[in-house]
Each structure stands twice: as structure tokens, then as C-alpha cells.
Design a protein around this motif. Structure first.
Motif, PDB file in Angstrom:
ATOM      1  N   TYR A  28       0.840  -1.213   0.000  1.00 53.20           N
ATOM      2  CA  TYR A  28       0.000   0.000   0.000  1.00 53.20           C
ATOM      3  C   TYR A  28       0.868   1.254   0.000  1.00 53.20           C
ATOM      4  N   SER A  29       0.373   2.286  -0.693  1.00 53.14           N
ATOM      5  CA  SER A  29       1.104   3.554  -0.757  1.00 53.14           C
ATOM      6  C   SER A  29       0.573   4.528   0.285  1.00 53.14           C
ATOM      7  N   SER A  30       1.459   5.413   0.704  1.00 56.30           N
ATOM      8  CA  SER A  30       1.008   6.421   1.676  1.00 56.30           C
ATOM      9  C   SER A  30       1.755   7.728   1.483  1.00 56.30           C
ATOM     10  N   THR A  31       1.124   8.789   1.984  1.00 52.98           N
ATOM     11  CA  THR A  31       1.766  10.099   2.047  1.00 52.98           C
ATOM     12  C   THR A  31       1.869  10.488   3.510  1.00 52.98           C
ATOM     13  N   VAL A  32       3.099  10.798   3.946  1.00 58.31           N
ATOM     14  CA  VAL A  32       3.315  11.216   5.326  1.00 58.31           C
ATOM     15  C   VAL A  32       3.321  12.740   5.348  1.00 58.31           C
ATOM     16  N   LEU A  33       2.408  13.320   6.132  1.00 54.89           N
ATOM     17  CA  LEU A  33       2.277  14.777   6.220  1.00 54.89           C
ATOM     18  C   LEU A  33       2.904  15.227   7.529  1.00 54.89           C
ATOM     19  N   GLU A  34       4.079  15.823   7.469  1.00 60.01           N
ATOM     20  CA  GLU A  34       4.805  16.228   8.678  1.00 60.01           C
ATOM     21  C   GLU A  34       4.776  17.753   8.780  1.00 60.01           C
ATOM     22  N   GLN A  35       4.458  18.233   9.975  1.00 62.24           N
ATOM     23  CA  GLN A  35       4.321  19.691  10.142  1.00 62.24           C
ATOM     24  C   GLN A  35       5.662  20.442  10.092  1.00 62.24           C
ATOM     25  N   SER A  36       6.747  19.794  10.511  1.00 60.50           N
ATOM     26  CA  SER A  36       8.038  20.498  10.568  1.00 60.50           C
ATOM     27  C   SER A  36       8.609  20.686   9.174  1.00 60.50           C
ATOM     28  N   SER A  37       9.655  21.522   9.098  1.00 60.25           N
ATOM     29  CA  SER A  37      10.252  21.788   7.785  1.00 60.25           C
ATOM     30  C   SER A  37      11.256  20.699   7.404  1.00 60.25           C
ATOM     31  N   ARG A  38      11.565  19.806   8.359  1.00 60.19           N
ATOM     32  CA  ARG A  38      12.420  18.660   8.040  1.00 60.19           C
ATOM     33  C   ARG A  38      12.018  17.473   8.913  1.00 60.19           C
ATOM     34  N   PHE A  39      12.411  16.283   8.439  1.00 60.14           N
ATOM     35  CA  PHE A  39      12.143  15.092   9.243  1.00 60.14           C
ATOM     36  C   PHE A  39      13.277  14.934  10.251  1.00 60.14           C
ATOM     37  N   GLY A  40      12.961  14.848  11.520  1.00 57.80           N
ATOM     38  CA  GLY A  40      14.014  14.688  12.527  1.00 57.80           C
ATOM     39  C   GLY A  40      13.402  14.375  13.871  1.00 57.80           C
ATOM     40  N   GLU A  41      14.282  14.159  14.863  1.00 61.78           N
ATOM     41  CA  GLU A  41      13.840  13.812  16.218  1.00 61.78           C
ATOM     42  C   GLU A  41      14.589  14.677  17.206  1.00 61.78           C
ATOM     43  N   ILE A  42      13.929  15.134  18.250  1.00 67.96           N
ATOM     44  CA  ILE A  42      14.685  15.782  19.316  1.00 67.96           C
ATOM     45  C   ILE A  42      14.862  14.814  20.483  1.00 67.96           C
ATOM     46  N   GLY A  43      15.843  15.122  21.334  1.00 67.12           N
ATOM     47  CA  GLY A  43      16.138  14.196  22.434  1.00 67.12           C
ATOM     48  C   GLY A  43      17.238  13.261  21.958  1.00 67.12           C
ATOM     49  N   ALA A  44      17.889  12.593  22.893  1.00 70.13           N
ATOM     50  CA  ALA A  44      19.061  11.798  22.507  1.00 70.13           C
ATOM     51  C   ALA A  44      18.757  10.313  22.474  1.00 70.13           C
ATOM     52  N   GLY A  45      18.812   9.667  23.627  1.00 68.21           N
ATOM     53  CA  GLY A  45      18.718   8.206  23.599  1.00 68.21           C
ATOM     54  C   GLY A  45      17.309   7.686  23.703  1.00 68.21           C
ATOM     55  N   ILE A  46      17.156   6.460  23.285  1.00 62.14           N
ATOM     56  CA  ILE A  46      15.870   5.780  23.456  1.00 62.14           C
ATOM     57  C   ILE A  46      16.192   4.293  23.675  1.00 62.14           C
ATOM     58  N   GLN A  47      15.497   3.688  24.636  1.00 62.06           N
ATOM     59  CA  GLN A  47      15.749   2.275  24.912  1.00 62.06           C
ATOM     60  C   GLN A  47      14.834   1.436  24.031  1.00 62.06           C
ATOM     61  N   MET A  48      15.380   0.374  23.502  1.00 62.13           N
ATOM     62  CA  MET A  48      14.611  -0.506  22.619  1.00 62.13           C
ATOM     63  C   MET A  48      14.644  -1.917  23.199  1.00 62.13           C
ATOM     64  N   ALA A  49      13.478  -2.378  23.624  1.00 64.75           N
ATOM     65  CA  ALA A  49      13.344  -3.709  24.209  1.00 64.75           C
ATOM     66  C   ALA A  49      13.183  -4.738  23.082  1.00 64.75           C
ATOM     67  N   PRO A  50      13.219  -6.028  23.414  1.00 61.56           N
ATOM     68  CA  PRO A  50      13.125  -7.050  22.355  1.00 61.56           C
ATOM     69  C   PRO A  50      11.899  -6.886  21.457  1.00 61.56           C
ATOM     70  N   ASN A  51      10.770  -6.436  22.032  1.00 62.12           N
ATOM     71  CA  ASN A  51       9.574  -6.285  21.186  1.00 62.12           C
ATOM     72  C   ASN A  51       9.788  -5.230  20.103  1.00 62.12           C
ATOM     73  N   ALA A  52      10.657  -4.246  20.352  1.00 60.12           N
ATOM     74  CA  ALA A  52      10.946  -3.237  19.313  1.00 60.12           C
ATOM     75  C   ALA A  52      11.691  -3.888  18.149  1.00 60.12           C
ATOM     76  N   PHE A  53      12.631  -4.773  18.489  1.00 58.70           N
ATOM     77  CA  PHE A  53      13.406  -5.434  17.418  1.00 58.70           C
ATOM     78  C   PHE A  53      12.510  -6.324  16.562  1.00 58.70           C
ATOM     79  N   LYS A  54      11.519  -6.909  17.209  1.00 59.33           N
ATOM     80  CA  LYS A  54      10.559  -7.727  16.466  1.00 59.33           C
ATOM     81  C   LYS A  54       9.843  -6.848  15.424  1.00 59.33           C
TER      82      LYS A  54
END
Ligand SMILES: Cc1cc2nc3c(=O)[nH]c(=O)nc-3n(C[C@H](O)[C@H](O)[C@H](O)COP(=O)(O)OP(=O)(O)OC[C@H]3O[C@@H](n4cnc5c(N)ncnc54)[C@H](O)[C@@H]3O)c2cc1C
Length: 395
Positions: A28-54
């Protein structure tokens, strides 16, 4: 211009991009509509548990996501008053074997960039910046997203992955502002050489104290350490990444052990967030519109699962569309029903572990220390199984 056969996704955070990738994998095709002028993330680290890897593997970004990850050896719980180690769970070979995946920490920007890269590589994903969705209208057959600059984009469904202050949720659920928890989180990243020698552990470490806690873990191949420290100071106003002086940060942690307090002195460019969540809700679908990620079930960070849940939503949604794709409305209801209980459990559980594991004092802290230090590895595995095993996709 996007075709009307496309899905529209409001928000290009991890949840929105995961949705685009999940749908693309199913054709399926999609269009992602993002409000910011660029795609990015603020903040530094994020923990990823095994379910994230799945979910990464379902979304076809397993290799990319693993590339930037630091695979920690342990999850460690320390007493922030006494400085003593309460418990440690090795997340090495036995953990990986039990859950089929590792526990890791990743830089948000790296993870987000690998999602953007995968979207750009896909012919089925159209990424649009400067596109804030302010409302939607729908007919029996299509839905139209109305953008702040007056543009209108029409598709077969609209997925509101537009975060804590979702405009899509505002219209769909209309439950006002998010709930301000009164918990303030301060974040900083420091080069490893500035990290106190005796705290340079390859671990996701949590120091739990009365009405406060401190978390640190390595990032970027161990070149830097992520510091995330939180106090329950009854803050009244929501905040999102506002700069704050080191002296102000220090004030909230004068009662904790000197060994961990030294982290604050090494941190630079501190920023703070006042955390919010919402009560769980049962329904987040209206016709051809559905919510996903923080827009649907914003939670406190204490399970470190908000992004993991958003990605699980995306995987489940793409499964629902594959299963009921000829009937989008039914597919969205199926998705909502399939995800509501699990995500509500994480929302509610995050508050509870905040109170009983992260921030208790006195007798309640004694109970935490006594019970958690007595638990065996098998008991920890059993405790986390409902979460870290991820959600199986129904046939
Ligand atoms: C201190 C802290 C630590 C955390 N740690 C962890 C962790 O270790 N592990 C974990 O899994 N989770 C963690 N989380 C939670 C995690 O950050 C969020 O749950 C996750 O980012 C939600 O993703 P999302 O895509 O739903 O929303 P967001 O990341 O908020 O993305 C929403 C996107 O939509 C865009 N947007 C907003 N409104 C509009 C609009 N009207 N139109 C178009 N675009 C719009 C925004 O610009 C943004 O790009 C933590 C959260 C905090 C606060």
C-alpha cells in the motif's frame, strides 16, 4: 500529487514512519504529512526492548536499526539514597535466547534517520514536510486532510500519528489537553571521557530515589552517555525541551547519593520536559480515521515503551489492512480492538511502576528493594514476558 488510493499519515515521528513502512511492505502507498520543515527527532537516547526489534524486522528495517544500536550487558537498578545495587538483570545470551531479540539503546536521531532512509528507498512512500494537518473531513469513500496552509489532501484513510498534542485526536476524541503528571525530566548527553570513571557501565542504569530517579546509558558506540533524570516536583505546565541551568537541575537532586549526583555536574546544555499522559480510551477510530502511537495512548516513560508501542501499532495496522483491505473501516476497527488493551496496560503500568519502583520513599522503597533484590533471572523473565515477547499477529 498523491493519488486518492493512498493512505494519509499525519506526523512523521517514529510511529508515522513505521506506519508508512508497514503499509509499503503490504503493497500500500502512503503520504506522510509532517508539520516540521524537516524530518528529525529531538532528544538523545531511546531504549529498545526485544519487542521493538521484532517490529523492526516486520518493517524491513532490522539491519538498519541494529547498525546504530549499543547492545548493553545489563539493566541495573540502584538505590539513589544508599548508593547500593538493588538488582541487575543480564541481557546477554540467555536473555536474547529467551526473548529472541536483544535489549539495546539507540540514538533517536539515528533510528529516525534509518526510518526516513527506508521510506525514501520505497516507491510507496511519499514524504511531505511543512504539512500540518489541522482537521479532516470524510465521506463514505474518502477522507480529506486539511492543512494549515489551506491545501487539502485526499486518501482512503487518515492515520493520526501526530503525537501527544494530536490535532486528529482533538477532532476524533475531543478530550482536551493531555494530563500534566507533575514529573519533570532533565536530559543531557556527555562525552564518555567526562562520565565519572566508576559509572561508565555498559548498562541501562536506573537510580531510584524518593520522588526522583536518574537514568544513564552509553550511546553512539559508547562515545557518549545519555543522562535522563527526573523529579516529581508537581510542575503544573507542560514543557518540551526547554533549556535549563545546571544549578536549577541540581536543586532537585540534593537528597540523592553523592556518587550519582556528580552526573549533574558533568552534564551540559540541560533541557527539560514536563511529562504528560492521558487516561486510556477504548475507541480511537472514526470511519476512515484512526489514531496511532502517542496520539492514541500517550504514556509516561517509565516502561521505556512509548515508541515501541507506536511501532507495534504500525505493524498491527498493516496486518489489519492486509486482512481486511477491501473494507478499510472494518480494518481500522480490527486494529483498534487488537491494540487497545495492550497499550492501555502499558499506559497504566507506566504510572504504577513510576510510583512503586522509580519514586517510592521509606517503607515503600524498602519493599521495592527487598522484593526486587530477591527475584531470580527466571522471575524477571516471567515478569517481562507479556511486554518483551511482543504481540503475536492473529491469523
Ligand atoms: C523523556 C522520555 C523518554 C522516553 N524514552 C523512551 C524509551 O526509552 N523507549 C520508548 O520506546 N519510548 C520512549 N519514550 C516515548 C517516545 O518518545 C514516544 O512514545 C514516541 O516518540 C511516540 O512516537 P509518535 O510517532 O507517536 O509521536 P511523536 O514522536 O511525537 O511524533 C509526532 C510527529 O508528528 C508531527 N506532528 C505533530 N502534530 C502534527 C500535525 N498536526 N500535522 C502533521 N504533523 C504533526 C510532529 O512534528 C512529530 O514529527 C520517551 C519519552 C520521553 C518524554
Amino acid at each position: 500529487m498523491p493519488s486518492q488510493q493512498q493512505f494519509l499519515i499525519a506526523g512523521g515521528g517514529l510511529g508515522g514512519l513505521a506506519t508508512a513502512l508497514g503499509l509499503a511492505r503490504k503493497g500500500y502507498s502512503s503520504t506522510v504529512l509532517e508539520q516540521s520543515s524537516r524530518f528529525g527527532e529531538i532528544g538523545a537516547g531511546i531504549q529498545m526492548a526485544p519487542n521493538a526489534f521484532k517490529t523492526f524486522d516486520h518493517l524491513g528495517v532490522g539491519d538498519r536499526a541494529r547498525r546504530g544500536a549499543v547492545f548493553v550487558d545489563e539493566m541495573v537498578l540502584m538505590d539513589a539514597l544508599s548508593g547500593e545495587r538493588i538488582a541487575a538483570l543480564s541481557v546477554g545470551e540467555r536473555f536474547r535466547k529467551r526473548f529472541g531479540n536483544p535489549y539495546a539503546v539507540v540514538h533517536r536521531a539515528d533510528l529516525h534517520a534509518s526510518f526516513v532512509e527506508a521510506c525514501r528507498d520505497s516507491k510507496r512512500v511519499d514524504l511531505q514536510v511543512d504539512s500540518q494537518v489541522v482537521r479532516y473531513t470524510q465521506t463514505e469513500d474518502v477522507v480529506t486532510a486539511h492543512l494549515r496552509d489551506g491545501r487539502q489532501v485526499t486518501g482512503i484513510a487518515l492515520i493520526g500519528a501526530d503525537g501527544l498534542r494530536s490535532k486528529v485526536r482533538q477532532q476524533l476524541v475531543d478530550d482536551g489537553e493531555p494530563l500534566v503528571s507533575g514529573h519533570t525530566t532533565f536530559r543531557s548527553v556527555i562525552p564518555t571521557e567526562k562520565m565519572p570513571d566508576d559509572l561508565r557501565w555498559n548498562a541501562a542504569t536506573l537510580w531510584a530515589g524518593p520522588k526522583c530517579h536518574l537514568v544513564h546509558y552509553p550511546l553512539k558506540d559508547g562515545k557518549v552517555f545519555n543522562l535522563v533524570i527526573t523529579c516529581h516536583n508537581d510542575a503544573k505546565e507542560a514543557e518540551n525541551g526547554k533549556p535549563v541551568s545546571r544549578d536549577e537541575v541540581r536543586k532537585h537532586f540534593m537528597h540523592v547519593n553523592a556518587r550519582v549526583r556528580q552526573l549533574i555536574d558533568h552534564g551540559e546544555d540541560w533541557k527539560y520536559w514536563v511529562l504528560c499522559d492521558r487516561e486510556p480510551i477504548q475507541n480511537w477510530v472514526e470511519g476512515r480515521v484512526a489514531l496511532l502511537g502517542d496520539a492514541a495512548h500517550p504514556m509516561l516513560q517509565y516502561y521505556a515503551q512509548g515508541a515501541c508501542m507506536a511501532m507495534e501499532d504500525a505493524v498491527f495496522l498493516s496486518h489489519a489492512i492486509e486482512k481486511h483491505g477491501d473494507n478499510i473501516k472494518q480494518a481500522l476497527i480490527y486494529y483498534n480492538r487488537g491494540r487497545a488493551v495492550r497499550t492501555a496496560r502499558v499506559q497504566m503500568g507506566s504510572r504504577l511502576i513510576g510510583e512503586y519502583i522509580y519514586h517510592p520513599a521509606g517503607a515503600k522503597a524498602d519493599v521495592r528493594n527487598a522484593t526486587m533484590s530477591a527475584m531470580s533471572e527466571e522471575e524477571y523473565f516471567a515478569e517481562f514476558a507479556w511486554l518483551y515477547d511482543g504481540q503475536d499477529l492473529p491469523a
